[in-house]
Write an enzyme that holds these catalytic residues in place. Sequence first.
Site, PDB file in Angstrom:
ATOM      1  CG  ASP A  57      19.691 -24.853 -19.611  1.00  0.00           C
ATOM      2  OD1 ASP A  57      18.929 -24.765 -20.598  1.00  0.00           O
ATOM      3  OD2 ASP A  57      20.934 -24.893 -19.713  1.00  0.00           O
ATOM      4  CG  ASP A  96      18.422 -28.595 -20.367  1.00  0.00           C
ATOM      5  OD1 ASP A  96      19.078 -29.386 -21.056  1.00  0.00           O
ATOM      6  OD2 ASP A  96      17.884 -27.566 -20.819  1.00  0.00           O
ATOM      7  CE  LYS A 126      17.446 -29.869 -23.697  1.00  0.00           C
ATOM      8  NZ  LYS A 126      18.580 -28.924 -23.763  1.00  0.00           N
ATOM      9  CD  GLU A 195      17.584 -23.928 -29.207  1.00  0.00           C
ATOM     10  OE1 GLU A 195      17.854 -24.776 -28.332  1.00  0.00           O
ATOM     11  OE2 GLU A 195      17.281 -22.757 -28.941  1.00  0.00           O
TER      12      GLU A 195
HETATM   13  O1  KIV Z   1      16.260 -25.185 -22.028  1.00  0.00           O
HETATM   14  C1  KIV Z   1      15.374 -25.420 -22.870  1.00  0.00           C
HETATM   15  O2  KIV Z   1      14.210 -25.033 -22.713  1.00  0.00           O
HETATM   16  C2  KIV Z   1      15.758 -26.154 -24.059  1.00  0.00           C
HETATM   17  C3  KIV Z   1      14.756 -26.291 -25.156  1.00  0.00           C
HETATM   18  C4  KIV Z   1      14.557 -25.019 -25.848  1.00  0.00           C
HETATM   19  C5  KIV Z   1      15.099 -27.386 -26.101  1.00  0.00           C
HETATM   20  O3  KIV Z   1      16.850 -26.608 -24.149  1.00  0.00           O
END
Ligand code: KIV
Length: 278
Positions: A57, A96, A126, A195
């Site tokens: 996201d 995401d 995710k 992270e």
């Molecule tokens: O949204 C994203 O790109 C992420 C990564 C940085 C893990 O969650």
Amino acid sequence: MTRPDLAATPNKAKGCWTVSRIRKQKGVAPIAVLTAYDATTARYMDEAGIPIILVGDSLGMTVLGYESTLPVTMEDMCHHTQAVVRGVRQALVVADMPFLSFQVSKSQAVAHAGRLLKVGGAAAVKIEGGAIRAETVRHLVANGIPVMGHIGLTPQSVRAMGGYKVQGRSAESARALVADAVALTEAGIFCLVLEGIPAPLAAEITRTVKVPTIGIGAGPDCDGQVLVVHDCLGLTPSAATPRFVKRYAEVGDTMRQAFAAYKDDVEGRRFPAPEHSY
Ligand code: KIV
């Protein structure tokens, strides 16, 4: 019966990456993960052998120009996931779940995650958050939806964190992150993004859980690493590049030079030349 939705299903080729194959990578070989938001970029990553492509996201900032990931919608995620899936033959595509698509109820989380698989064509989703999300993860996994966890600096909580700050610096918050990792693993995640946490804490979590950890700003001892593609390619201003990023190219400079050269050629009547004309 024709199943047009399956046309978008990833992992069409031999040697494709699956959730179970990713799990087995722990302790075998480090896993390189990148974000992508469009078919062309995803195709180059796939050709380079990147095992996991994350439709993050982060596209809210990198592609849509928002200041955070909070405004990103399910429509945005489905649209960009479909594009990435079209570019991929072997990589595992993870989508995401955007802010407020999984927090309201477990059934809404299943409906939204299911849509990212069914309509978007992702292989997994995710979810940001720790132990508080364990029940939701369990419910998704029980319904056949593979889940990647994400703890530490979780950008969807930027308002609660008061900015993008390294997490787990105190003994108490470090203990809470280890407990989060364990709770999510027990709930059934197949891998875990760490992270913005201190490297020794990421190493401890990596030793503790049996699923692969994927670090971003979490030091060298994770089972894999993830970078946002715009950071990796040098498409973000270098002054704003966080310390954990390695810029593997300066594509932004190359683009600026190419656009200026094109403008000069058009304005100087050097393009199109005879060889470009019918
Ligand atoms: O949204 C994203 O790109 C992420 C990564 C940085 C893990 O969650």
